[in-house]
Motif scaffolding. Structure first.
Motif, short mmCIF file in Angstrom:
data_model
loop_
_atom_site.label_atom_id
_atom_site.label_comp_id
_atom_site.label_asym_id
_atom_site.label_seq_id
_atom_site.Cartn_x
_atom_site.Cartn_y
_atom_site.Cartn_z
N MET A 1 0.84 -1.17 0.00
CA MET A 1 0.00 0.00 0.00
C MET A 1 0.89 1.25 0.00
N LEU A 2 0.41 2.29 -0.66
CA LEU A 2 1.18 3.52 -0.76
C LEU A 2 1.14 4.27 0.57
N SER A 3 2.28 4.74 0.99
CA SER A 3 2.32 5.52 2.22
C SER A 3 2.38 6.99 1.86
N ASP A 4 1.67 7.79 2.62
CA ASP A 4 1.64 9.23 2.38
C ASP A 4 2.51 9.94 3.40
N HIS A 5 3.25 10.93 2.91
CA HIS A 5 4.05 11.78 3.78
C HIS A 5 3.43 13.16 3.70
N VAL A 6 3.13 13.73 4.84
CA VAL A 6 2.52 15.05 4.89
C VAL A 6 3.56 16.04 5.39
N ILE A 7 3.73 17.11 4.61
CA ILE A 7 4.67 18.16 4.98
C ILE A 7 3.87 19.44 5.17
N SER A 8 4.03 20.09 6.30
CA SER A 8 3.33 21.34 6.58
C SER A 8 4.30 22.50 6.50
N ILE A 9 3.97 23.47 5.65
CA ILE A 9 4.79 24.66 5.50
C ILE A 9 3.87 25.87 5.59
N ALA A 10 4.09 26.71 6.55
CA ALA A 10 3.35 27.96 6.74
C ALA A 10 1.85 27.72 6.75
N GLY A 11 1.41 26.68 7.43
CA GLY A 11 0.00 26.42 7.56
C GLY A 11 -0.62 25.67 6.39
N HIS A 12 0.15 25.39 5.37
CA HIS A 12 -0.34 24.63 4.22
C HIS A 12 0.28 23.24 4.28
N SER A 13 -0.55 22.24 4.03
CA SER A 13 -0.02 20.88 4.05
C SER A 13 0.10 20.35 2.64
N ILE A 14 1.22 19.67 2.39
CA ILE A 14 1.51 19.06 1.10
C ILE A 14 1.61 17.57 1.33
N THR A 15 0.85 16.80 0.55
CA THR A 15 0.87 15.35 0.68
C THR A 15 1.72 14.77 -0.44
N ILE A 16 2.72 14.00 -0.06
CA ILE A 16 3.61 13.36 -1.03
C ILE A 16 3.46 11.86 -0.85
N THR A 17 3.04 11.20 -1.91
CA THR A 17 2.89 9.74 -1.85
C THR A 17 4.19 9.08 -2.26
N SER A 18 4.27 7.77 -2.00
CA SER A 18 5.47 7.04 -2.39
C SER A 18 5.56 6.95 -3.91
N HIS A 19 4.44 7.01 -4.60
CA HIS A 19 4.44 7.02 -6.07
C HIS A 19 5.10 8.31 -6.57
N ASP A 20 4.81 9.45 -5.92
CA ASP A 20 5.45 10.72 -6.28
C ASP A 20 6.96 10.64 -6.06
N LEU A 21 7.37 10.07 -4.94
CA LEU A 21 8.80 9.92 -4.66
C LEU A 21 9.47 9.01 -5.68
N PHE A 22 8.80 7.93 -6.05
CA PHE A 22 9.35 7.00 -7.04
C PHE A 22 9.55 7.68 -8.38
N LEU A 23 8.54 8.43 -8.85
CA LEU A 23 8.65 9.12 -10.14
C LEU A 23 9.70 10.22 -10.09
N SER A 24 9.82 10.91 -8.96
CA SER A 24 10.87 11.92 -8.83
C SER A 24 12.25 11.29 -8.89
N GLY A 25 12.43 10.17 -8.23
CA GLY A 25 13.71 9.47 -8.26
C GLY A 25 14.07 8.98 -9.65
N ILE A 26 13.08 8.43 -10.37
CA ILE A 26 13.31 7.98 -11.74
C ILE A 26 13.70 9.16 -12.62
#
Length: 115
Positions: free
Chosen positions: A1-26
């Protein structure tokens, strides 16, 4: 199952999935691969020595460049003036073609359909 990483910057949250990380790495690995290919393939350099044919090519290319500069620097006013003259000639011919008792139909200036 895909794990989600949530990053909060200045009150805004950004959700990064493992699929996003995989495509960025590729994408990064592909970019590095092409960069290394281009970096190490620069060993082949062609140097043209001065000769009559290269001088002729330089002369012809400079003539083409100068001609393009002259064309680009011509003011647009000449083209506009020529178009106005042609339009006036067409209007004079059209007014001569209508009989004196009939009036010419009114035209809308700058109409895209020419009515």
């Amino acid at each position: 199952m895909l794990s989600d990483h949530v990053i909060s910057i200045a009150g805004h949250s950004i959700t990064i999935t493992s699929h996003d990380l995989f495509l960025s790495g590729i994408s990064i690995l592909t970019g590095l691969f092409f960069w290394t290919i281009l970096y190490f393939s620069r060993k082949r350099v062609v140097v043209l020595k001065r000769s009559a044919s290269t001088d002729q090519i330089i002369f012809e290319l400079s003539r083409i460049g100068n001609a393009l500069d002259r064309i680009a620097n011509q003011p647009a006013e000449r083209a506009i003036a020529a178009a106005v003259r042609r339009q006036e000639q067409v209007q004079v011919r059209a007014s001569q073609a209508t009989p004196p008792g009939q009036s010419e139909p009114k035209r809308v200036s700058y109409s895209m359909f020419g009515r």
